[in-house]
Structure formats: structure tokens, C-alpha cells
Design a protein around this motif. Structure first.
Motif, PDB file in Angstrom:
ATOM      1  N   VAL A 287       0.860  -1.173   0.000  1.00 11.14           N
ATOM      2  CA  VAL A 287       0.000   0.000   0.000  1.00 11.14           C
ATOM      3  C   VAL A 287       0.900   1.228   0.000  1.00 11.14           C
ATOM      4  N   HIS A 288       0.732   2.068  -1.023  1.00 12.09           N
ATOM      5  CA  HIS A 288       1.648   3.186  -1.259  1.00 12.09           C
ATOM      6  C   HIS A 288       0.831   4.417  -1.674  1.00 12.09           C
ATOM      7  N   PRO A 289       0.140   5.052  -0.722  1.00  5.48           N
ATOM      8  CA  PRO A 289      -0.730   6.184  -1.056  1.00  5.48           C
ATOM      9  C   PRO A 289       0.040   7.498  -1.182  1.00  5.48           C
ATOM     10  N   THR A 290       0.970   7.533  -2.076  1.00  8.20           N
ATOM     11  CA  THR A 290       1.903   8.649  -2.198  1.00  8.20           C
ATOM     12  C   THR A 290       1.240   9.905  -2.763  1.00  8.20           C
ATOM     13  N   PHE A 291       1.813  11.053  -2.411  1.00  3.33           N
ATOM     14  CA  PHE A 291       1.372  12.318  -2.976  1.00  3.33           C
ATOM     15  C   PHE A 291       2.207  12.705  -4.197  1.00  3.33           C
ATOM     16  N   TYR A 292       3.364  12.046  -4.367  1.00  2.51           N
ATOM     17  CA  TYR A 292       4.159  12.291  -5.586  1.00  2.51           C
ATOM     18  C   TYR A 292       5.218  11.214  -5.750  1.00  2.51           C
ATOM     19  N   ASP A 293       5.158  10.520  -6.860  1.00  2.00           N
ATOM     20  CA  ASP A 293       6.155   9.534  -7.250  1.00  2.00           C
ATOM     21  C   ASP A 293       6.168   9.452  -8.770  1.00  2.00           C
ATOM     22  N   PRO A 294       7.229   9.884  -9.429  1.00  2.00           N
ATOM     23  CA  PRO A 294       7.264   9.794 -10.894  1.00  2.00           C
ATOM     24  C   PRO A 294       7.008   8.378 -11.397  1.00  2.00           C
ATOM     25  N   CYS A 295       7.630   7.392 -10.756  1.00  3.36           N
ATOM     26  CA  CYS A 295       7.370   5.976 -11.044  1.00  3.36           C
ATOM     27  C   CYS A 295       8.030   5.175  -9.932  1.00  3.36           C
ATOM     28  N   SER A 296       7.263   4.838  -8.931  1.00  2.00           N
ATOM     29  CA  SER A 296       7.797   4.253  -7.707  1.00  2.00           C
ATOM     30  C   SER A 296       8.473   2.910  -7.942  1.00  2.00           C
ATOM     31  N   LEU A 297       9.768   2.827  -7.585  1.00  2.00           N
ATOM     32  CA  LEU A 297      10.469   1.549  -7.674  1.00  2.00           C
ATOM     33  C   LEU A 297       9.939   0.564  -6.652  1.00  2.00           C
ATOM     34  N   VAL A 298       9.441   1.066  -5.523  1.00  2.00           N
ATOM     35  CA  VAL A 298       8.850   0.188  -4.513  1.00  2.00           C
ATOM     36  C   VAL A 298       7.677  -0.583  -5.117  1.00  2.00           C
ATOM     37  N   ALA A 299       6.873   0.095  -5.923  1.00  4.39           N
ATOM     38  CA  ALA A 299       5.734  -0.569  -6.564  1.00  4.39           C
ATOM     39  C   ALA A 299       6.218  -1.640  -7.531  1.00  4.39           C
ATOM     40  N   LEU A 300       7.272  -1.342  -8.293  1.00  6.26           N
ATOM     41  CA  LEU A 300       7.804  -2.323  -9.236  1.00  6.26           C
ATOM     42  C   LEU A 300       8.384  -3.526  -8.502  1.00  6.26           C
ATOM     43  N   GLU A 301       9.061  -3.268  -7.392  1.00  8.48           N
ATOM     44  CA  GLU A 301       9.621  -4.371  -6.603  1.00  8.48           C
ATOM     45  C   GLU A 301       8.513  -5.256  -6.041  1.00  8.48           C
ATOM     46  N   ALA A 302       7.452  -4.628  -5.571  1.00 13.30           N
ATOM     47  CA  ALA A 302       6.333  -5.396  -5.028  1.00 13.30           C
ATOM     48  C   ALA A 302       5.713  -6.284  -6.100  1.00 13.30           C
ATOM     49  N   LEU A 303       5.484  -5.727  -7.275  1.00 11.55           N
ATOM     50  CA  LEU A 303       4.900  -6.505  -8.369  1.00 11.55           C
ATOM     51  C   LEU A 303       5.796  -7.687  -8.727  1.00 11.55           C
ATOM     52  N   ALA A 304       7.114  -7.457  -8.734  1.00  9.24           N
ATOM     53  CA  ALA A 304       8.054  -8.535  -9.052  1.00  9.24           C
ATOM     54  C   ALA A 304       7.971  -9.663  -8.035  1.00  9.24           C
ATOM     55  N   CYS A 305       7.542  -9.324  -6.811  1.00  7.12           N
ATOM     56  CA  CYS A 305       7.391 -10.328  -5.756  1.00  7.12           C
ATOM     57  C   CYS A 305       5.982 -10.910  -5.718  1.00  7.12           C
ATOM     58  N   GLY A 306       5.150 -10.523  -6.674  1.00  6.90           N
ATOM     59  CA  GLY A 306       3.788 -11.032  -6.699  1.00  6.90           C
ATOM     60  C   GLY A 306       2.858 -10.333  -5.732  1.00  6.90           C
ATOM     61  N   LEU A 307       3.215  -9.119  -5.312  1.00  8.89           N
ATOM     62  CA  LEU A 307       2.349  -8.365  -4.411  1.00  8.89           C
ATOM     63  C   LEU A 307       1.494  -7.394  -5.216  1.00  8.89           C
ATOM     64  N   PRO A 308       0.183  -7.468  -5.104  1.00 10.33           N
ATOM     65  CA  PRO A 308      -0.661  -6.425  -5.710  1.00 10.33           C
ATOM     66  C   PRO A 308      -0.331  -5.084  -5.059  1.00 10.33           C
ATOM     67  N   VAL A 309      -0.672  -4.005  -5.745  1.00  6.16           N
ATOM     68  CA  VAL A 309      -0.298  -2.670  -5.285  1.00  6.16           C
ATOM     69  C   VAL A 309      -1.522  -1.782  -5.165  1.00  6.16           C
ATOM     70  N   VAL A 310      -1.676  -1.169  -4.004  1.00  8.13           N
ATOM     71  CA  VAL A 310      -2.670  -0.113  -3.799  1.00  8.13           C
ATOM     72  C   VAL A 310      -1.899   1.197  -3.747  1.00  8.13           C
ATOM     73  N   THR A 311      -2.168   2.078  -4.688  1.00  4.91           N
ATOM     74  CA  THR A 311      -1.425   3.337  -4.745  1.00  4.91           C
ATOM     75  C   THR A 311      -2.368   4.451  -5.186  1.00  4.91           C
ATOM     76  N   SER A 312      -1.796   5.637  -5.394  1.00  4.22           N
ATOM     77  CA  SER A 312      -2.602   6.790  -5.785  1.00  4.22           C
ATOM     78  C   SER A 312      -2.317   7.177  -7.226  1.00  4.22           C
ATOM     79  N   ARG A 313      -3.174   8.022  -7.767  1.00  9.53           N
ATOM     80  CA  ARG A 313      -2.977   8.482  -9.138  1.00  9.53           C
ATOM     81  C   ARG A 313      -1.785   9.427  -9.253  1.00  9.53           C
ATOM     82  N   TYR A 314      -1.206   9.808  -8.108  1.00 16.01           N
ATOM     83  CA  TYR A 314      -0.016  10.654  -8.116  1.00 16.01           C
ATOM     84  C   TYR A 314       1.267   9.829  -8.253  1.00 16.01           C
ATOM     85  N   ASN A 315       1.135   8.563  -8.508  1.00  7.84           N
ATOM     86  CA  ASN A 315       2.271   7.664  -8.712  1.00  7.84           C
ATOM     87  C   ASN A 315       2.284   7.239 -10.178  1.00  7.84           C
ATOM     88  N   GLY A 316       3.350   7.574 -10.916  1.00  7.62           N
ATOM     89  CA  GLY A 316       3.429   7.192 -12.320  1.00  7.62           C
ATOM     90  C   GLY A 316       3.352   5.696 -12.519  1.00  7.62           C
TER      91      GLY A 316
END
Length: 389
Positions: A287-316
């Protein structure tokens, strides 16, 4: 090709852009390209042995003046050499290609105000920034980078940032190339993953039936930890649920918030982890409800581990998701009801399993090799333009 990379500090062990530059330099060298590094400091052991180093001396002084001094010295040094392509990162100018991995300063400043929950707080914060000499300096430097007479070809890591260039500086989309950020998914391969998952969860005092959301960040305010705790208070207690927080060691403020909200028993503060892999293995979603992330590497790492991602539209990185298959995208991190609902959905074992499979598939669609080949196309475009000139 003969390629110059320009960044003040390249110590890949520190992560972020410095790790990326090290990865890129190694991949370029492996293909036989000549790699030149213009920097004030570097870790030669973490870079290809064939790298040509060009030291840029930067006088000491106020933090907000250092980028100006490095950029000026780097530009002067580049003029003494001929390269097929030169590439800069963040606060520099004079290169053929600029890749602002952290996005635009103007957009970041605007989005930073969104972390305040009310108009009064945002107004006071805006006044504070207006009085900050560093903010003035970085804003002026950015205009020099992108609105000067010799404009670079711009590479960004999301369509969100591409739109920001048009919104804040009037730079049209055809002058900005979108090359997605990427990670090496093999970094998260582990034959004993299930064992490590059980061991890590036991450290968290989590039961097998617990659904665990993972939050990973160093800048807790910008990445939305406070509104996340507010949302946690709205997650129903009819199913076991916990939140694991990884990142900055200073958490007293957020412990107090969790206690005040009555959710202290549902939050595990884990502090800093040099290697968060086991945290990804132990969790059920990010869960990554960020206010600004051009393209979060944390989200990419989570996906690579098979973790779904809850984030905001402020994350590329939200552009990579196909909700609800592999996660959820909320419009406003302050929308506690929407965020709580997105998290609560993962307490359904069937949805959790299906979304994990979809997340893993999403994570394999864009690799560092894809990124590298797209970047080579940009370099080839620059090289042809320079030849034609």
C-alpha cells in the motif's frame, strides 16, 4: 557508441539514481559501448573496469548552490571532449539527454502541498516554500535546464511526468520520451521464499490467517503514512489485518497517531531495512498512497514479488496497473474510505490469490532489458540528429 553519464555522486550502494547509473554503465559496457562518467565522487569497484572517469571538483558551500556549481563545471568539462551522446540526471544541464528520475521540481513542489489535509495548512506551507532560498534556486535551475537555448531531449519514466512538462513548462509531449523505470526481477528470486515468509511473519507476531499490507518509504509524509493510518482505522475488524511499516527509523509521531486512532495493535513499525526482500515475501500486498512519485520503484519491486499494489494516481507506476486485477488506484490519499475499502478487499482469500498471480504477471511485462533497449533507441535518435547537424 561513446556515451557520457553525468551525476555528482555515483555510489551505487546508496540506491536510487546512483544504483541505476551503475546498472546502466555495466549494461552499456557489456555491449561494448565506451562509458565515460563525469562525477565528483564514485565507487570504482561498483562500476565497469573499462569506465573512463572524469572528476568534477565542486567547491563546498550552501546545499542549494552545489547543483549549480556541479552543472557549470560538468558542462565546461564536456566541451573538452567529444561523445556520441551525453546524458544527465536531475539538476544538471548541457547534456544531449536529460533523465529526471525524480520528476519535475515544479510538480514535486505542487504535489508536496497536497500532503497537508486542509487549505489553511497548504497555504502556510506554500508561504514557507516561497521564503525558502533553496526552492527559488531549484526552480530557476530547472527553467535553465529545460527552457534554455540548447534544449535537451527529455526522457521520463511515466506519462504523468510527461504531462507535467507540458503543464508547468509548455513542453509538448513529442519532445519528451517515456521510458519506463525498471528493476531486475531476479533480485527477488528465492528458492526458500516460503520459509523466509514464515520466519519474517513470526517476527511480526502475525498469524497465518492475518492479511498484511506493507508500506515501504523513507519520506513518510510525502508517501502518505499519516492518511494511511487514518484509513486503517476504517478497516473493519471482522477479519484479521495488520499493516507493516518499513523505512525511516523515526516513527514516534506515527506511533502516537496509531494509538490515538486505536489501531496501534494493528501496526508493526519495523524501521529501516537494508534489504527489504523478506518484508515483501511476508506481506500480502503493498500500500503506497503517495502524494508524488514519478514511477515508484517500490511498486515495481512489489509486483516482481507477486504483491498487488494499492497506490494513488499521483504515482506514475499506477499506469502499469490494471485494477482491480493487480491492485487499486485511489484518486486522493486523504480519502480514508476509499483507501480502507481497497485494503479490506485483500482480506478475501480468493481475491488475494487471484490478484497476486496478476501482479506477478504485471511485474514481468517491463524489465531492465526492455528499459535498456528503449534507452538505446533514444541514444540512437540523438546520435543521428547530431550527425545531421
Amino acid at each position: 557508441m561513446d556515451i557520457a553519464l553525468c551525476y555528482e555522486s555515483v555510489l551505487p550502494a546508496r540506491g536510487g539514481a546512483e544504483t541505476y547509473i551503475g546498472d546502466l554503465a555495466r549494461r552499456l559496457a557489456r555491449d561494448g559501448h565506451a562509458v565515460h562518467l563525469y562525477a565528483a565522487r564514485w565507487d570504482a569497484g561498483a562500476l565497469p573496469a573499462s569506465t573512463h572517469f572524469h572528476r568534477i571538483d565542486v567547491p563546498s558551500g550552501p546545499r542549494f548552490l552545489r547543483p549549480w556549481r556541479f552543472a557549470e563545471a560538468c558542462e565546461a568539462e564536456l566541451r573538452r571532449h567529444r561523445h556520441d551522446v551525453s546524458m544527465g540526471f536531475d539538476k544538471t544541464w548541457g547534456q544531449d539527454v536529460l533523465y529526471p528520475q525524480g520528476g519535475l521540481h515544479a510538480a514535486s513542489a505542487a504535489h508536496n502541498l497536497l500532503k497537508y489535509p486542509d487549505a489553511l495548512s497548504r497555504g502556510l506551507a506554500a508561504v514557507g516554500k516561497w521564503l525558502d532560498p533553496a526552492a527559488w534556486s531549484f526552480a530557476r535551475l530547472e527553467r535553465k535546464q529545460y527552457l534554455g537555448p540548447n534544449r535537451p531531449l527529455i526522457v521520463v519514466n511515466s506519462f504523468m511526468v510527461q504531462k507535467h512538462f507540458e503543464q508547468f513548462y509548455g513542453i509538448p509531449p513529442d519532445a519528451v520520451r517515456v521510458v519506463r523505470s525498471a528493476i531486475d526481477p531476479l533480485r527477488f528470486a528465492a528458492e526458500d521464499r516460503l520459509k523466509r515468509r514464515h520466519e519474517e511473519r513470526s517476527r511480526w507476531m502475525a498469524f497465518p490467517e492475518d492479511t498484511i499490507g506493507l508500506f515501504v518509504a523513507m519520506n513518510y509524509r510525502l508517501k502518505g503514512l499519516a492518511p494511511l493510518l487514518n484509513a486503517l482505522a476504517r478497516v473493519p475488524r471482522d477479519r484479521p489485518f495488520k499493516l507493516a511499516v518499513v523505512g525511516h527509523p523515526k516513527v514516534d509521531r506515527y506511533r502516537r497517531q496509531a494509538e490515538k486512532l486505536g489501531v496501534a495493535d494493528r501496526v508493526v513499525f519495523l524501521g529501516h531495512r537494508d534489504d527489504p526482500r523478506d518484508c515483501y515475501f511476508a506481506a500480502d500486498f503493498l500500500v503506497h498512497p503517495t502524494f508524488y512519485d514519478p514511477c515508484s520503484l517500490v511498486a515495481l519491486e512489489a509486483l516482481a514479488c507477486g504483491l498487488p499494489v494499492v497506490t494513488s494516481r499521483y504515482n506514475g507506476a499506477s499506469e502499469l496497473l490494471t485494477p482491480p486485477n493487480d491492485g487499486a488506484v485511489i484518486d486522493d490519499p486523504h480519502d480514508a474510505a476509499a483507501l480502507a475499502g481497497a485494503m479490506y478487499r485483500f482480506t478475501d482469500p480468493k481475491y488475494r490469490a487471484e490478484s497476486s498471480t496478476a501482479a506477478r504477471q504485471t511485474g514481468t511485462k517491463w524489465t531492465f532489458e526492455h528499459h535498456y533497449q528503449a534507452l538505446l533507441n533514444v541514444f540512437g535518435e540523438v546520435r543521428q540528429t547530431k550527425k545531421a547537424a
